[in-house]
Design an enzyme around this catalytic site. Sequence first.
Site, PDB file in Angstrom:
ATOM      1  CB  SER A 193      33.849  26.388  57.521  1.00 47.69           C
ATOM      2  OG  SER A 193      33.198  27.503  56.957  1.00 47.69           O
TER       3      SER A 193
ATOM      4  CD  GLU B  43      38.678  26.460  53.466  1.00 49.21           C
ATOM      5  OE1 GLU B  43      37.985  26.397  52.429  1.00 49.21           O
ATOM      6  OE2 GLU B  43      38.176  26.575  54.604  1.00 49.21           O
TER       7      GLU B  43
ATOM      8  CG  HIS C  84      34.249  25.827  52.220  1.00 50.14           C
ATOM      9  ND1 HIS C  84      35.276  26.416  52.942  1.00 50.14           N
ATOM     10  CD2 HIS C  84      33.136  25.943  52.993  1.00 50.14           C
ATOM     11  CE1 HIS C  84      34.788  26.885  54.080  1.00 50.14           C
ATOM     12  NE2 HIS C  84      33.502  26.606  54.147  1.00 50.14           N
TER      13      HIS C  84
END
Length: 309
Positions: free
Chosen positions: A116, A214, A279
């Site tokens: 992330s 992502e 995620h």
Amino acid sequence: MRPLVRPARLTPGARVAVVAPSGPVPEERLEAGLDILRGWDLDPVVMPHVLDRHPEFDYLAGTDADRARDLERAWCDPAVAAVFCARGGYGVQRMVDLVDWTAMRAAGPKVFLGYSDITALHEAFATRLGLATLHGPMTATADFLKNADAQDHLRATLFTPQDVRVITAPARATALVGGRARGVTLGGCVSLLAAEIGTPGARAGARGGLLFLEDIGEEAYRLDRILTQLLRAGRLDGVAGIALGSWERCTPYDMVRRLFADRLGGLGVPVVEEFGFGHCDGALTVPFGVAGELDADAGTLTLDVPALA
């Protein structure tokens, strides 16, 4: 793009430091994650500011300087074999240039784990330390705490990386553009990769790379803008292949898929979607900085060498 230095795999009893370079960490989640690590026969230590909150901005885990010092001190501790991030959120870009990268380079290679917002640190470890890292579940995140598949894949990567040299995507993975490609892995949150453009120590691009992308919470027009910025800036020139992970809380996936076909399909390289990292439930751990082959049709990444030495 060349393979980076791989740190040593972990062994039972290894000390691992937990840091919070980004957002604030719920204490109950942290304690649950530490219990899992102890169950793996690891010795987790929590750095002093992990449970802090910034005095003005409650989306940050403590001040920028304190978050930077926690990372630096954990890395430079000779008793620590690995540094795990507790969670993502936002904040790495505020602290990354406050870290003493010279001291960290002198401390030698160690395992570094996160995803992330931690994308910005993956990039810094690659460009400033020349070190391979792990993109995988973090200690105080729901997927690590509740999903056995995510735990098992991370644990195998840490302790017996030779057993996971072939990383296989979930059955739902499909090829947007078929074929095979060889290169060195890199990537993370696509919004963070775009935000790195023009910053100190930023990577020149993904030439010769297998790019893993992502993100979370991005609408189609914002993903379009991000991908278009990467294309216009030349950051995708020469990329060897692309794997697309999770797109949680983004625009409905049918539109996201069409966007990927539009923005990435013309690159003329293999592209595989829904590869199962990021995620999502059961997220795979993917090493960055390791050479391998991406097979878009089979949905596999075959590493030339184990993720850790």
